[in-house]
Motif scaffolding. Structure first.
Motif, PDB file in Angstrom:
ATOM      1  N   ARG A  25      35.204  30.970  39.500  1.00 24.67           N
ATOM      2  CA  ARG A  25      36.126  32.113  39.458  1.00 24.67           C
ATOM      3  C   ARG A  25      35.351  33.423  39.316  1.00 24.67           C
ATOM      4  NH1 ARG A  25      39.251  28.386  36.401  1.00 24.67           N
ATOM      5  NH2 ARG A  25      38.414  29.212  34.437  1.00 24.67           N
ATOM      6  N   ALA A  26      34.310  33.397  38.484  1.00 27.52           N
ATOM      7  CA  ALA A  26      33.490  34.603  38.302  1.00 27.52           C
ATOM      8  C   ALA A  26      32.811  34.997  39.614  1.00 27.52           C
ATOM      9  CB  ALA A  26      32.446  34.356  37.215  1.00 27.52           C
ATOM     10  N   ILE A  29      35.341  36.738  41.863  1.00 25.22           N
ATOM     11  CA  ILE A  29      35.550  38.136  41.459  1.00 25.22           C
ATOM     12  C   ILE A  29      34.390  39.004  41.942  1.00 25.22           C
ATOM     13  CG2 ILE A  29      35.691  39.684  39.469  1.00 25.22           C
ATOM     14  CD1 ILE A  29      37.167  37.374  38.012  1.00 25.22           C
ATOM     15  N   GLU A  30      33.167  38.486  41.829  1.00 26.28           N
ATOM     16  CA  GLU A  30      31.992  39.245  42.259  1.00 26.28           C
ATOM     17  C   GLU A  30      32.022  39.493  43.768  1.00 26.28           C
ATOM     18  OE1 GLU A  30      28.494  37.285  40.960  1.00 26.28           O
ATOM     19  OE2 GLU A  30      28.889  37.614  38.838  1.00 26.28           O
ATOM     20  N   SER A  33      34.607  42.313  44.324  1.00 22.86           N
ATOM     21  CA  SER A  33      34.177  43.626  43.833  1.00 22.86           C
ATOM     22  C   SER A  33      32.959  44.134  44.578  1.00 22.86           C
ATOM     23  CB  SER A  33      33.889  43.563  42.328  1.00 22.86           C
ATOM     24  OG  SER A  33      32.870  42.626  42.050  1.00 22.86           O
TER      25      SER A  33
END
Length: 224
Positions: A25-26, A29-30, A33
């Motif tokens: 999930r991280a 997001i990266e 972004s």
């Protein structure tokens, strides 16, 4: 991300234990972004500085009209034919520093840099804004000047000292895609539309969080 999920499903051994859903999930997001926000910010700055520094509009429009015409395709293959467009975008990369500070790093061994001792384990935060505004490299760094990237023969000069995507083995893996997107989108917008300042006086102020965006500004669009 496909390879990550493959490792989750079929991987074995000690390294496999680190492939958790939380980390996946991280990473998602990266990707959003870093892969969307930065390109969006670069394009916003390109349009913003185009309207603010009106003295460069005629040169850009003339070059784009000559190379692409009114309806021609815009591709990476045209870049050698558009030195001023390349120079304008590179100067936007330099003066705006969309990612002014990189993520934290850690020195894996002790060393000395410019007379300073750097012990192993020291937290290091690269300052790209300082590199792009260094007066020993860029005369009058606060001045927006695309012509600093044009040589005496009128050719574009790519600079390895402008590093909006970082450098080295941990540089942005999406750099090539981002450069293609900014070039094609910006050129296509100028090819299809006349972009004019809005009713409010233009400014060049920005807002910095993780990404450096221009503050809200106005412009008008007229189809060519």
């Amino acid at each position: 991300m496909d390879m990550y999920q493959y490792e989750q499903k079929f991987g074995k051994g000690e390294m496999h234990a680190g492939f958790k859903d939380r980390q996946l999930r991280a990473l998602g997001i990266e990707i959003i972004s870093a892969g969307v926000e930065t390109t969006s910010a670069h394009l916003s700055w390109c349009l913003h500085l185009y309207t603010y520094y009106s003295e460069h509009q005629a040169a850009l429009e003339k070059e784009i009209s000559k190379v692409f015409g009114a309806r021609g395709a815009v591709t990476q293959a045209h870049k050698p034919q558009t030195p001023f467009l390349n120079a304008f975008i590179q100067e936007v990369f330099r003066i705006t520093s969309v990612a002014p500070m990189l993520l934290k790093r850690s020195a894996d061994h002790s060393g000395k840099l410019m007379g300073y001792d750097i012990p192993a384990g020291t937290t290091i935060i690269p300052n790209f804004h300082a590199v792009h505004m260094d007066p020993t490299i860029w005369p009058e760094p606060e001045k927006f000047d695309p012509y600093r990237h044009i040589d005496k023969e009128g050719k574009f000069v790519h600079s390895h000292k402008i590093i909006p995507f970082s450098i080295g083995p941990r540089s942005c893996p999406g750099e090539q895609l981002a450069r293609v997107e900014v070039y094609i989108y910006f050129a296509k917008l100028l090819q299809k539309y006349k972009i004019l300042p809005g009713d409010q006086p233009p400014h060049i102020d920005g807002i910095t969080s993780v990404v450096h965006f221009p503050k809200p500004y106005e412009f008008r669009i007229k189809q060519r």
